[in-house]
Design a protein around this motif. Structure first.
Motif, short mmCIF file in Angstrom:
data_model
loop_
_atom_site.label_atom_id
_atom_site.label_comp_id
_atom_site.label_asym_id
_atom_site.label_seq_id
_atom_site.Cartn_x
_atom_site.Cartn_y
_atom_site.Cartn_z
N LYS A 60 48.96 -69.64 -61.41
CA LYS A 60 48.67 -68.21 -61.29
C LYS A 60 47.23 -67.94 -61.71
N GLN A 61 46.81 -68.55 -62.83
CA GLN A 61 45.44 -68.35 -63.31
C GLN A 61 44.43 -68.90 -62.30
N ASP A 62 44.72 -70.07 -61.74
CA ASP A 62 43.81 -70.65 -60.74
C ASP A 62 43.69 -69.76 -59.51
N LEU A 63 44.81 -69.18 -59.06
CA LEU A 63 44.77 -68.31 -57.89
C LEU A 63 44.03 -67.01 -58.19
N GLN A 64 44.17 -66.51 -59.41
CA GLN A 64 43.46 -65.28 -59.76
C GLN A 64 41.96 -65.52 -59.87
N ASP A 65 41.58 -66.74 -60.22
CA ASP A 65 40.16 -67.07 -60.36
C ASP A 65 39.48 -67.33 -59.03
N LEU A 66 40.26 -67.48 -57.95
CA LEU A 66 39.65 -67.73 -56.64
C LEU A 66 38.86 -66.51 -56.20
N SER A 67 37.75 -66.78 -55.58
CA SER A 67 36.93 -65.70 -55.05
C SER A 67 36.47 -66.10 -53.66
N PHE A 68 36.60 -65.18 -52.73
CA PHE A 68 36.18 -65.47 -51.37
C PHE A 68 34.81 -64.86 -51.07
#
Length: 153
Positions: A60-68
């Motif tokens: 969840k933390q990794d997905l929240q840290d993604l930026s496009f």
């Protein structure tokens, strides 16, 4: 009643009582207080369930840290290079196109073809250039009022 085997961990069935979906809902705070108490009790008694919960929390933390969004870490030298190379590229492309066009026109005029063939070919080329110029002009006029011009892909 059958006793559990020595190889089988005592908490193996505890993780089966809490599904992955329930763990994710618990992580997102979407469970009722009764479900929360039940899942917390299961987490306290199962190291396997704690491991799965830690994996889900990490994902969840990794997905929240993604930026496009495009990175904004351009250096000063990247901006300088862009300001120099882009104009040089346009000047070279334009000079090459003009030279190529001039040579083509000179060769076309000097060719031994009949005047009717030259006029018909000229009309086709001029017609295509007029259509192209019209499309470019329309796009230029619409650019100022285009509601999607600031949308980034």
């Amino acid at each position: 009643m059958v006793a559990p085997e020595a190889d089988e961990p005592m908490n193996a069935n505890l993780s089966n009582e809490v599904s992955h979906e329930e763990l994710m809902r618990f992580l997102d705070g979407e469970v009722t207080p009764e479900e929360r108490a039940r899942i917390e009790g299961r987490l306290a008694g199962s190291s396997e369930l704690q491991r799965e919960f830690a994996i889900f929390r990490s994902m969840k933390q990794d997905l929240q840290d993604l930026s496009f969004a495009a990175p904004d870490d351009d250096s000063v030298w990247d901006r300088i290079r862009n300001r120099i190379t882009q104009p040089v590229g346009w000047v070279l492309a334009l000079a090459g196109f003009i030279a190529w066009l001039g040579y083509g026109v000179w060769t076309f005029v000097r060719s031994p073809s009949a005047i009717v063939v030259k006029l018909a070919t000229g009309a086709i080329v001029i017609g295509i250039l007029v259509l192209l110029a019209n499309v470019i002009w329309d796009r230029y006029r619409e650019y100022g009022t285009d509601p999607y011009r600031h949308v980034q892909r």
